[in-house]
Scaffold this motif. Structure first.
Motif, PDB file in Angstrom:
ATOM      1  N   GLY A  39      -2.345   5.228 -10.234  1.00  0.00           N
ATOM      2  CA  GLY A  39      -0.999   3.501  -9.763  1.00  0.00           C
ATOM      3  C   GLY A  39      -1.261   3.485  -9.139  1.00  0.00           C
ATOM      4  O   GLY A  39      -1.670   4.182  -7.918  1.00  0.00           O
ATOM      5  N   LYS A  40      -0.584   2.155  -8.575  1.00  0.00           N
ATOM      6  CA  LYS A  40      -0.041   2.296  -6.889  1.00  0.00           C
ATOM      7  C   LYS A  40       1.161   1.929  -6.701  1.00  0.00           C
ATOM      8  O   LYS A  40       2.349   1.768  -7.298  1.00  0.00           O
ATOM      9  N   GLY A  41       1.694   2.226  -5.074  1.00  0.00           N
ATOM     10  CA  GLY A  41       3.188   1.679  -5.015  1.00  0.00           C
ATOM     11  C   GLY A  41       3.170   1.629  -3.270  1.00  0.00           C
ATOM     12  O   GLY A  41       2.714   1.465  -3.022  1.00  0.00           O
ATOM     13  N   LYS A  42       4.602   1.189  -2.912  1.00  0.00           N
ATOM     14  CA  LYS A  42       4.583   0.348  -1.854  1.00  0.00           C
ATOM     15  C   LYS A  42       6.078   0.867  -0.769  1.00  0.00           C
ATOM     16  O   LYS A  42       7.204   1.008  -2.019  1.00  0.00           O
ATOM     17  N   GLY A  43       6.099   1.214   0.332  1.00  0.00           N
ATOM     18  CA  GLY A  43       7.349   1.380   0.597  1.00  0.00           C
ATOM     19  C   GLY A  43       6.946   1.688   2.111  1.00  0.00           C
ATOM     20  O   GLY A  43       5.820   1.363   2.639  1.00  0.00           O
ATOM     21  N   LYS A  44       8.192   1.182   2.932  1.00  0.00           N
ATOM     22  CA  LYS A  44       7.952   1.699   4.227  1.00  0.00           C
ATOM     23  C   LYS A  44       7.782   2.804   4.859  1.00  0.00           C
ATOM     24  O   LYS A  44       7.018   2.719   6.235  1.00  0.00           O
ATOM     25  N   GLU A  45       7.999   4.030   4.065  1.00  0.00           N
ATOM     26  CA  GLU A  45       7.326   5.092   4.475  1.00  0.00           C
ATOM     27  C   GLU A  45       6.568   6.003   3.779  1.00  0.00           C
ATOM     28  O   GLU A  45       7.304   5.310   2.172  1.00  0.00           O
ATOM     29  N   PHE A  46       5.791   6.822   3.971  1.00  0.00           N
ATOM     30  CA  PHE A  46       4.817   7.408   2.845  1.00  0.00           C
ATOM     31  C   PHE A  46       5.466   8.135   1.990  1.00  0.00           C
ATOM     32  O   PHE A  46       5.006   7.798   0.707  1.00  0.00           O
ATOM     33  N   ASN A  47       6.422   8.068   2.130  1.00  0.00           N
ATOM     34  CA  ASN A  47       6.935   9.259   1.051  1.00  0.00           C
ATOM     35  C   ASN A  47       7.014   8.775   0.041  1.00  0.00           C
ATOM     36  O   ASN A  47       7.222   8.598  -1.718  1.00  0.00           O
ATOM     37  N   ILE A  48       8.083   7.423   0.449  1.00  0.00           N
ATOM     38  CA  ILE A  48       8.515   6.700  -1.346  1.00  0.00           C
ATOM     39  C   ILE A  48       7.618   5.721  -1.345  1.00  0.00           C
ATOM     40  O   ILE A  48       7.565   5.634  -2.896  1.00  0.00           O
ATOM     41  N   ALA A  49       6.411   5.364  -0.825  1.00  0.00           N
ATOM     42  CA  ALA A  49       5.285   4.770  -1.698  1.00  0.00           C
ATOM     43  C   ALA A  49       4.465   5.915  -2.247  1.00  0.00           C
ATOM     44  O   ALA A  49       4.101   5.434  -3.546  1.00  0.00           O
ATOM     45  N   LEU A  50       4.370   6.838  -2.010  1.00  0.00           N
ATOM     46  CA  LEU A  50       3.101   8.155  -2.546  1.00  0.00           C
ATOM     47  C   LEU A  50       4.352   7.910  -4.111  1.00  0.00           C
ATOM     48  O   LEU A  50       3.783   8.447  -5.103  1.00  0.00           O
ATOM     49  N   ALA A  51       5.671   8.547  -4.160  1.00  0.00           N
ATOM     50  CA  ALA A  51       6.518   8.787  -5.303  1.00  0.00           C
ATOM     51  C   ALA A  51       6.578   7.992  -5.794  1.00  0.00           C
ATOM     52  O   ALA A  51       6.669   7.942  -6.900  1.00  0.00           O
ATOM     53  N   ASP A  52       6.389   6.535  -5.730  1.00  0.00           N
ATOM     54  CA  ASP A  52       6.537   4.858  -6.449  1.00  0.00           C
ATOM     55  C   ASP A  52       5.015   5.078  -6.957  1.00  0.00           C
ATOM     56  O   ASP A  52       5.083   4.454  -7.916  1.00  0.00           O
ATOM     57  N   ALA A  53       3.399   5.808  -6.277  1.00  0.00           N
ATOM     58  CA  ALA A  53       2.353   5.278  -7.012  1.00  0.00           C
ATOM     59  C   ALA A  53       2.246   5.847  -7.654  1.00  0.00           C
ATOM     60  O   ALA A  53       1.571   6.211  -9.289  1.00  0.00           O
ATOM     61  N   VAL A  54       2.768   7.691  -7.769  1.00  0.00           N
ATOM     62  CA  VAL A  54       2.831   8.815  -8.625  1.00  0.00           C
ATOM     63  C   VAL A  54       3.325   8.721  -9.660  1.00  0.00           C
ATOM     64  O   VAL A  54       3.200   8.447 -10.840  1.00  0.00           O
ATOM     65  N   ARG A  55       4.643   7.607 -10.029  1.00  0.00           N
ATOM     66  CA  ARG A  55       6.286   7.439 -11.128  1.00  0.00           C
ATOM     67  C   ARG A  55       5.329   6.631 -11.537  1.00  0.00           C
ATOM     68  O   ARG A  55       4.581   6.167 -13.299  1.00  0.00           O
ATOM     69  N   ASN A  56       4.124   5.299 -11.199  1.00  0.00           N
ATOM     70  CA  ASN A  56       3.091   4.512 -11.987  1.00  0.00           C
ATOM     71  C   ASN A  56       2.049   5.303 -12.686  1.00  0.00           C
ATOM     72  O   ASN A  56       1.692   4.453 -13.334  1.00  0.00           O
ATOM     73  N   ALA A  57       1.228   6.157 -12.142  1.00  0.00           N
ATOM     74  CA  ALA A  57      -0.006   6.603 -12.759  1.00  0.00           C
ATOM     75  C   ALA A  57       1.090   7.276 -13.212  1.00  0.00           C
ATOM     76  O   ALA A  57       0.206   7.382 -14.166  1.00  0.00           O
TER      77      ALA A  57
END
Length: 216
Positions: A90-108
């Motif tokens: 999965g992939k994710g975006k965010g202004k901060e790394f933790n936010i983008a990572l959480a979004d990517a893991v959720r989508n994965a």
């Protein structure tokens, strides 16, 4: 339970599948995937696949033009898996790394699939589920990958992205051939995932066993 901004909250299922999982009426992820039911809540995976692992595939800075000016965000591509049977990308975006990572893991987790394993290498023939049962191709964007069965103890012959994605799915020995813009790690990871998904729907000789002969 899940953690959001340091506050632990209780999961309240929003889908009927989520409610069945929370009530303990669905006890394995296989029950959901076998019926082709889409996973719409990552908490389903957290409950049914405990101890799932996550790996970062790529982190890049992306920019886009808005009415308020140029917006800069981080894009993270992540892969998740239990190291045995399941893997997702999965992939994710965010202004901060933790936010983008959480979004990517959720989508994965929402893209989780079961890996179809076997021993399709003519060099091996051990019959153990250490590799894949047949050659398969997957694509994403300009990237096209072909996965070939490999003999035991050869390992994953591919780049770092292939080792992450295939390893999280429990595959030990696979040859990976690719073409296109393979430096794009996002498309490369999704092409690998697409190949594993295509493998699930392939009609292989072992699927014919036990079937009655076609009457003349």
């Amino acid at each position: 339970m899940y953690e959001d901004a340091g506050v632990e909250r209780e999961w309240v299922p929003k889908t009927w599948v989520g409610r069945l999982v929370a009530e303990g009426k669905i006890k394995s992820l296989e029950e959901i995937l076998r019926r082709g039911i889409p996973i719409q809540e990552p908490e389903i995976v957290d409950i049914l696949v405990p101890g799932i692992k996550e790996e970062v595939v790529e982190v890049i800075r992306v920019q886009r033009q808005t009415d308020a000016g140029e917006l800069t965000q981080l894009r993270v591509v992540a892969a998740v898996g239990d190291g045995m049977n399941y893997v997702g990308v999965g992939k994710g975006k965010g202004k901060e790394f933790n936010i983008a990572l959480a979004d990517a893991v959720r989508n994965a987790k929402l893209n989780l699939i079961k890996v179809r394993k076997g021993c399709g290498s003519w060099e091996c023939g051990c019959g153990r589920p250490h590799s894949i049962a047949a050659a398969v191709t997957g694509a994403s964007g300009s990237v096209r990958v072909t996965l070939l069965p490999a003999p035991r103890k050869l390992g994953i012959v591919g780049n770092e992205t292939a080792k992450i994605v295939l390893g999280l799915g429990g595959l030990q020995d696979v040859r990976v051939f690719s073409k296109g813009h393979t430096r794009n790690r996002m498309n490369y990871a999704f092409a690998l995932h697409d190949a594993l998904r295509n493998l699930l729907v392939m009609n292989l000789p072992q699927d014919w066993r036990g079937r009655s002969a076609v009457p003349e």
